[in-house]
Design an enzyme around this catalytic site. Structure first.
Site, PDB file in Angstrom:
ATOM      1  N   GLU A   1     -54.575 -31.991 -35.473  1.00  0.00           N
ATOM      2  CA  GLU A   1     -54.928 -33.402 -35.420  1.00  0.00           C
ATOM      3  C   GLU A   1     -56.340 -33.583 -34.868  1.00  0.00           C
ATOM      4  O   GLU A   1     -57.107 -34.427 -35.345  1.00  0.00           O
ATOM      5  CB  GLU A   1     -53.926 -34.164 -34.549  1.00  0.00           C
ATOM      6  CG  GLU A   1     -54.235 -35.654 -34.444  1.00  0.00           C
ATOM      7  CD  GLU A   1     -53.181 -36.427 -33.667  1.00  0.00           C
ATOM      8  OE1 GLU A   1     -53.380 -37.645 -33.469  1.00  0.00           O
ATOM      9  OE2 GLU A   1     -52.159 -35.822 -33.275  1.00  0.00           O
ATOM     10  N   ARG A   2     -56.686 -32.788 -33.880  1.00  0.00           N
ATOM     11  CA  ARG A   2     -57.997 -32.955 -33.238  1.00  0.00           C
ATOM     12  C   ARG A   2     -59.143 -32.453 -34.100  1.00  0.00           C
ATOM     13  O   ARG A   2     -60.197 -33.089 -34.158  1.00  0.00           O
ATOM     14  CB  ARG A   2     -57.970 -32.279 -31.862  1.00  0.00           C
ATOM     15  CG  ARG A   2     -57.124 -33.085 -30.878  1.00  0.00           C
ATOM     16  CD  ARG A   2     -56.726 -32.342 -29.625  1.00  0.00           C
ATOM     17  NE  ARG A   2     -55.908 -33.227 -28.777  1.00  0.00           N
ATOM     18  CZ  ARG A   2     -55.164 -32.828 -27.775  1.00  0.00           C
ATOM     19  NH1 ARG A   2     -55.104 -31.537 -27.449  1.00  0.00           N
ATOM     20  NH2 ARG A   2     -54.452 -33.701 -27.078  1.00  0.00           N
TER      21      ARG A   2
END
Length: 384
Positions: free
Chosen positions: A247-248
């Site tokens: 996600e990051r």
């Protein structure tokens, strides 16, 4: 500086995504802002173009690719159009599928993955709670056994700031199943639209990200079958920590692409806009400022590209993902703030893309773990 991360297949896919942006997204940009959501036919059109199924196996309707660079191409092109649409698509296609692919049973994969790949089933993930923020280990939403022979669970609690929350057909929900075990007492469930007791609040009135239907979710005695439990009981926190790096890095890709696009548009504006008889870009201060911004974006892009390659090779660490997330968010906000300044009064008008991009970007320093949490992770890795 030329980028060396992509090959011909990636660039061919980029052309497909870019055409989708031009043909489908741009003509309906104002509609998405006005409705504070992305229409279902747009989701389905994106699915038909293959934007959602990268890591989903072919037998479940996806591309079956483990090359994360395809994910990055899609994120770059959509983020260049809209950071908000990129975040909605990214949660659905980049963040959520790995949970089901990696943790799901065969029945769960067959039930959910084809619809996710096609855009027929919109997905969300519900971690954040009103009182918890970035502290995922302290979540209060509970799931307890129903106390009968069904094996069902009863879920109670609420979540907030959930991207795609208003329109989602299925939501991955983090719950506490054992209050005595801290982080080891957290379990994931997939709760589907229409389940009795599952409701949504209004679309949240945000500073930016207008196209995103961010919402509060409420669970009041929601009966959930054990067949909707995702992964082993008590392993939810570990599952989230293992998948947050993706996600990051996805966020970092979008942040950088969005900043680069708006900066390019600002450079073009600085060439054309005249003040005191000459283009504003020729004034030494503005020229130096743009030189600084271009350098900052290109240096950031180089690091993010290295992280994308590392992730494609299964080598991206949580710490490096944290570095990419916080730094790209910081750079994005710095660059867009300077772009607004270069536009002058026009930069404060919502009809200009730079103004909307500036508003949209502010949240990137908060979501997916605040920048302060990212620095905490990096600091711990230093032995501090």
């Amino acid at each position: 500086m030329p980028r060396h991360i992509y090959d011909e297949d990636h660039e061919a896919f980029r052309a497909t995504v870019r055409e989708f942006v031009e043909r489908t997204l741009k003509p309906r940009a104002e509609e998405m802002v006005r409705e504070k959501s992305i229409a279902r036919d747009i989701w389905q059109a994106a699915g038909k173009q293959g934007l959602f199924g990268f890591g989903i196996p072919e037998e479940y309707g996806g591309a079956g690719s483990d090359d994360y660079r395809f994910n990055a191409v899609a994120a770059e092109e959509v983020a260049a159009f809209s950071a908000a649409v990129s975040s909605c698509f990214g949660i659905h296609s980049d963040v959520n599928p790995p949970y089901i692919v990696d943790l799901g049973t065969d029945e769960q994969k067959q039930r959910w993955l084809p619809g996710m790949a096609s855009g027929e089933l919109i997905s969300a993930i519900a971690m954040t709670e009103p009182s918890g923020g970035s502290d995922l280990a302290a979540l209060k939403t509970t799931a307890v056994r129903a106390g009968d022979d069904s094996g069902d669970w009863i879920v109670n609690g609420s979540k907030t700031f959930i991207t795609n929350g208003y329109s989602a057909d299925l939501v991955i929900v983090a719950t506490r199943t054992d209050p005595t075990k801290g982080a080891k007492g957290i379990t994931l469930f997939v709760i589907e639209d229409g389940t009795p007791g599952f409701s949504r609040g209004r679309k949240l009135d945000k500073v930016g990200q207008d196209e995103s239907d961010t919402a509060e979710l409420f669970f009041e005695n929601v009966r959930v079958s054990d067949a909707n439990r995702l992964g082993d009981e008590g392993m939810g926190f570990i599952a989230m920590m293992q998948r947050l790096p993706q996600e990051r890095i996805g966020g970092a890709v979008s942040n950088t692409a969005n900043a680069a696009q708006i900066l390019q548009e600002t450079i073009e504006y600085a060439r054309e806009r005249k003040a005191f008889g000459q283009p504003i870009g020729t004034f030494q201060h503005n020229k130096f400022k743009l030189a600084e911004l271009v350098t900052k974006v290109e240096v950031t892009q180089a690091y993010v590209d290295d992280c994308v390659i590392a992730h494609s090779n299964g080598e991206l660490t949580a710490v490096d993902a944290a570095k990419a997330k916080w730094w790209s968010a910081q750079v994005q906000n710095e660059v867009l703030d300077e772009c607004v300044q270069l536009y002058g009064g026009y930069g404060y008008m919502n009809e200009y893309r730079v103004a909307r991009a500036w508003r949209d970007a502010r949240v990137t320093k908060i979501w997916a773990g605040s920048n302060e949490i990212m620095k905490e992770l990096i600091g711990r890795d230093l032995g501090l």
